[in-house]
Design an enzyme around this catalytic site. Structure first.
Site, PDB file in Angstrom:
ATOM      1  N   GLN A 104       0.847  -1.199   0.000  1.00 20.69           N
ATOM      2  CA  GLN A 104       0.000   0.000   0.000  1.00 20.69           C
ATOM      3  C   GLN A 104       0.879   1.245   0.000  1.00 20.69           C
ATOM      4  O   GLN A 104       0.375   2.361  -0.083  1.00 20.69           O
ATOM      5  CB  GLN A 104      -0.878   0.018   1.254  1.00 20.69           C
ATOM      6  CG  GLN A 104      -1.811  -1.171   1.370  1.00 20.69           C
ATOM      7  CD  GLN A 104      -2.407  -1.260   2.770  1.00 20.69           C
ATOM      8  OE1 GLN A 104      -3.371  -0.590   3.096  1.00 20.69           O
ATOM      9  NE2 GLN A 104      -1.833  -2.103   3.609  1.00 20.69           N
ATOM     10  N   VAL A 106       3.469   4.168  -1.041  1.00 23.09           N
ATOM     11  CA  VAL A 106       3.714   4.911  -2.276  1.00 23.09           C
ATOM     12  C   VAL A 106       5.198   5.257  -2.409  1.00 23.09           C
ATOM     13  O   VAL A 106       5.593   5.907  -3.376  1.00 23.09           O
ATOM     14  CB  VAL A 106       2.834   6.184  -2.344  1.00 23.09           C
ATOM     15  CG1 VAL A 106       1.364   5.797  -2.438  1.00 23.09           C
ATOM     16  CG2 VAL A 106       3.058   7.090  -1.127  1.00 23.09           C
ATOM     17  N   HIS A 122      -1.445   1.560  -4.267  1.00 21.72           N
ATOM     18  CA  HIS A 122      -1.837   2.961  -4.069  1.00 21.72           C
ATOM     19  C   HIS A 122      -0.970   3.939  -4.858  1.00 21.72           C
ATOM     20  O   HIS A 122      -0.933   5.123  -4.548  1.00 21.72           O
ATOM     21  CB  HIS A 122      -1.809   3.306  -2.571  1.00 21.72           C
ATOM     22  CG  HIS A 122      -2.884   2.601  -1.793  1.00 21.72           C
ATOM     23  ND1 HIS A 122      -2.894   2.509  -0.414  1.00 21.72           N
ATOM     24  CD2 HIS A 122      -4.005   1.962  -2.202  1.00 21.72           C
ATOM     25  CE1 HIS A 122      -3.975   1.829  -0.023  1.00 21.72           C
ATOM     26  NE2 HIS A 122      -4.653   1.484  -1.080  1.00 21.72           N
ATOM     27  N   CYS A 134      -5.884  14.535 -20.551  1.00 22.97           N
ATOM     28  CA  CYS A 134      -5.162  15.452 -21.446  1.00 22.97           C
ATOM     29  C   CYS A 134      -6.085  15.935 -22.569  1.00 22.97           C
ATOM     30  O   CYS A 134      -6.688  15.135 -23.280  1.00 22.97           O
ATOM     31  CB  CYS A 134      -3.947  14.730 -22.025  1.00 22.97           C
ATOM     32  SG  CYS A 134      -3.070  15.703 -23.239  1.00 22.97           S
ATOM     33  N   CYS A 160      -2.996  24.254 -22.178  1.00 22.43           N
ATOM     34  CA  CYS A 160      -4.397  24.243 -21.719  1.00 22.43           C
ATOM     35  C   CYS A 160      -4.563  24.516 -20.230  1.00 22.43           C
ATOM     36  O   CYS A 160      -5.691  24.610 -19.739  1.00 22.43           O
ATOM     37  CB  CYS A 160      -5.046  22.903 -22.075  1.00 22.43           C
ATOM     38  SG  CYS A 160      -4.493  21.566 -21.025  1.00 22.43           S
ATOM     39  N   GLY A 197       2.907  -4.257   9.108  1.00 21.98           N
ATOM     40  CA  GLY A 197       2.827  -2.806   9.315  1.00 21.98           C
ATOM     41  C   GLY A 197       1.640  -2.127   8.679  1.00 21.98           C
ATOM     42  O   GLY A 197       1.778  -1.034   8.152  1.00 21.98           O
ATOM     43  N   SER A 199      -2.570  -1.028   9.454  1.00 21.11           N
ATOM     44  CA  SER A 199      -3.668  -1.004  10.422  1.00 21.11           C
ATOM     45  C   SER A 199      -4.832  -1.867   9.945  1.00 21.11           C
ATOM     46  O   SER A 199      -5.705  -2.217  10.717  1.00 21.11           O
ATOM     47  CB  SER A 199      -4.147   0.436  10.627  1.00 21.11           C
ATOM     48  OG  SER A 199      -4.587   0.974   9.389  1.00 21.11           O
ATOM     49  N   ALA A 241       8.926  -4.320  11.806  1.00 23.69           N
ATOM     50  CA  ALA A 241       9.324  -4.961  10.545  1.00 23.69           C
ATOM     51  C   ALA A 241      10.831  -5.174  10.489  1.00 23.69           C
ATOM     52  O   ALA A 241      11.304  -6.251  10.117  1.00 23.69           O
ATOM     53  CB  ALA A 241       8.863  -4.088   9.375  1.00 23.69           C
TER      54      ALA A 241
HETATM   55  P1  OAD Z   1      -1.539   3.040   8.950  1.00 27.63           P
HETATM   56  O1  OAD Z   1      -0.852   4.285   9.401  1.00 27.63           O
HETATM   57  O2  OAD Z   1      -3.018   3.000   8.961  1.00 27.63           O
HETATM   58  O3  OAD Z   1      -1.026   1.835   9.839  1.00 27.63           O
HETATM   59  C1  OAD Z   1       0.350   1.662  10.089  1.00 27.63           C
HETATM   60  C2  OAD Z   1       0.522   0.395  10.906  1.00 27.63           C
HETATM   61  O4  OAD Z   1       1.916   0.164  11.046  1.00 27.63           O
HETATM   62  C3  OAD Z   1      -0.068   0.477  12.325  1.00 27.63           C
HETATM   63  O5  OAD Z   1      -0.838  -0.698  12.566  1.00 27.63           O
HETATM   64  C4  OAD Z   1       1.181   0.514  13.232  1.00 27.63           C
HETATM   65  O6  OAD Z   1       0.949  -0.144  14.471  1.00 27.63           O
HETATM   66  C5  OAD Z   1       2.172  -0.259  12.387  1.00 27.63           C
HETATM   67  N1  OAD Z   1       3.590   0.061  12.647  1.00 27.63           N
HETATM   68  C6  OAD Z   1       4.128   1.221  13.093  1.00 27.63           C
HETATM   69  N2  OAD Z   1       5.461   1.119  13.138  1.00 27.63           N
HETATM   70  C7  OAD Z   1       5.789  -0.136  12.702  1.00 27.63           C
HETATM   71  C8  OAD Z   1       7.005  -0.840  12.509  1.00 27.63           C
HETATM   72  N3  OAD Z   1       8.178  -0.271  12.745  1.00 27.63           N
HETATM   73  N4  OAD Z   1       6.942  -2.108  12.031  1.00 27.63           N
HETATM   74  C9  OAD Z   1       5.754  -2.694  11.766  1.00 27.63           C
HETATM   75  N5  OAD Z   1       4.564  -2.080  11.933  1.00 27.63           N
HETATM   76  C10 OAD Z   1       4.579  -0.813  12.396  1.00 27.63           C
HETATM   77  O7  OAD Z   1      -0.940   2.702   7.503  1.00 27.63           O
HETATM   78  P2  OAD Z   1      -1.567   1.743   6.376  1.00 27.63           P
HETATM   79  O8  OAD Z   1      -2.228   0.576   6.974  1.00 27.63           O
HETATM   80  O9  OAD Z   1      -0.497   1.533   5.378  1.00 27.63           O
HETATM   81  O10 OAD Z   1      -3.516   5.387   1.579  1.00 27.63           O
HETATM   82  O11 OAD Z   1      -2.666   2.704   5.760  1.00 27.63           O
HETATM   83  C11 OAD Z   1      -3.390   2.289   4.641  1.00 27.63           C
HETATM   84  C12 OAD Z   1      -3.590   3.433   3.679  1.00 27.63           C
HETATM   85  O12 OAD Z   1      -4.184   4.530   4.375  1.00 27.63           O
HETATM   86  C13 OAD Z   1      -2.298   4.028   3.125  1.00 27.63           C
HETATM   87  O13 OAD Z   1      -1.825   3.333   1.999  1.00 27.63           O
HETATM   88  C14 OAD Z   1      -2.716   5.419   2.756  1.00 27.63           C
HETATM   89  C15 OAD Z   1      -3.551   5.761   3.963  1.00 27.63           C
HETATM   90  O14 OAD Z   1      -4.528   6.731   3.743  1.00 27.63           O
HETATM   91  C16 OAD Z   1      -3.087   5.970   0.446  1.00 27.63           C
HETATM   92  O15 OAD Z   1      -2.030   6.568   0.368  1.00 27.63           O
HETATM   93  C17 OAD Z   1      -4.016   5.820  -0.690  1.00 27.63           C
END
Ligand code: OAD
Length: 256
Positions: A104, A106, A122, A134, A160, A197, A199, A241
């Site tokens: 997920q 970027v 993403h 375009c 444009c 890593g 949520s 991680a």
């Molecule tokens: P979140 O910020 O929702 O979750 C991050 C997770 O990583 C949490 O569960 C933390 O506990 C965990 N975490 C923190 N530090 C860590 C570490 N060192 N090792 C392992 N885990 C750790 O991020 P995402 O789940 O990626 O969307 O969020 C999903 C999407 O929501 C993202 O891709 C983004 C956001 O809006 C877009 O950019 C489209």
């Protein structure tokens, strides 16, 4: 962290013909890139996603959104892959075709660590694309390349006025169809899914873990905190991680 749980998961990984790894922002946290939902440090604790990460937000204030992404881009370019990214890439190199990453994120840290099989759900924060379709293309010409845009905040087409935006998926936008289909296939065929890593709050990405579980995969979560996907995990490894992936994936496990 119980050594037995790590040994058990290492055994599952050793036997699995196919391993899918679903990564989220926590994967890059130890590279210095902020997550989204961590209580104090997460981006969405400090910034409004509707203003900064939606087409409506960009249309309302393109300079604000462009400048925010410019500072995040600088952070990504300055960051380096961590031991977790390297452990995944090294495993893939030693076992060609057996491990695929679905991210997920970027950023490009999986790729810079050397992972080749990476599906980006993403998008890519370092990529530029047009905000609107375009117009020259709509008139029957070739699509203008965003690199031709006049510099600015954001850069814009001299012809444009179309504006350049970052190549990420924003709230309210669909995921790239081919990437999602490929990720669903991996989820259906993997014997083990490592969920690192994330949520688990954002769908359809989080749904891949449900797909894997329903198809009979062993779902293993690596996260220092609880996540929404915990109920479907066969094992939850509490830790980061960069600390745990080398233990799980190295040929010879490092001392715990
Ligand atoms: P979140 O910020 O929702 O979750 C991050 C997770 O990583 C949490 O569960 C933390 O506990 C965990 N975490 C923190 N530090 C860590 C570490 N060192 N090792 C392992 N885990 C750790 O991020 P995402 O789940 O990626 O969307 O969020 C999903 C999407 O929501 C993202 O891709 C983004 C956001 O809006 C877009 O950019 C489209």
């Amino acid at each position: 962290m119980a050594q037995e749980a790590i040994e058990e998961v290492r055994g599952w990984l050793a036997e699995a013909p196919h391993i899918a790894v679903l990564t989220g922002a926590g994967m890059s946290a130890e590279s210095g890139i902020a997550t989204f939902r961590d209580a104090l440090t997460g981006l969405w604790a400090r910034f409004d996603p509707q203003r900064l990460a939606s087409p409506e937000g960009f249309a309302a204030d393109p300079a604000l959104v462009w400048d925010w992404y410019a500072s995040r881009r600088a952070g990504v370019m300055a960051a380096k892959p961590n031991a977790g990214h390297r452990a995944l890439a090294d495993f893939e190199r030693r076992h060609p075709g057996r491990l695929h990453v679905v991210t997920q994120n970027v950023d490009d840290l999986h790729q810079r660590a050397g992972s080749e099989n990476v599906i980006r759900l993403h998008g890519d924060i370092l990529e530029d694309r047009w905000f609107d379709a375009c117009r020259r293309h709509a008139r029957g010409g070739n699509v203008c390349d965003p690199s031709w845009a006049e510099p600015g905040s954001p850069p814009a087409c001299a012809d444009c006025g179309n504006r350049v935006r970052p190549g990420v998926v924003w709230f309210g936008e669909a995921l790239p169809v081919a990437a999602l289909e490929a990720a669903e296939q991996l989820a259906r065929r993997c014997a083990v899914m490592l969920v690192i890593g994330t949520s688990g709050a954002v769908h359809p990405a989080a749904g891949l873990a449900y797909t894997a579980r329903r198809a009979g995969a062993k779902v293993v979560i690596v996260n220092p905190q609880l996540s929404e996907l915990d109920p479907l995990a066969l094992r939850r490894l509490q830790g980061t991680a960069a600390a745990l992936l080398p233990l799980l994936l190295a040929e010879e496990p490092l001392a715990a």
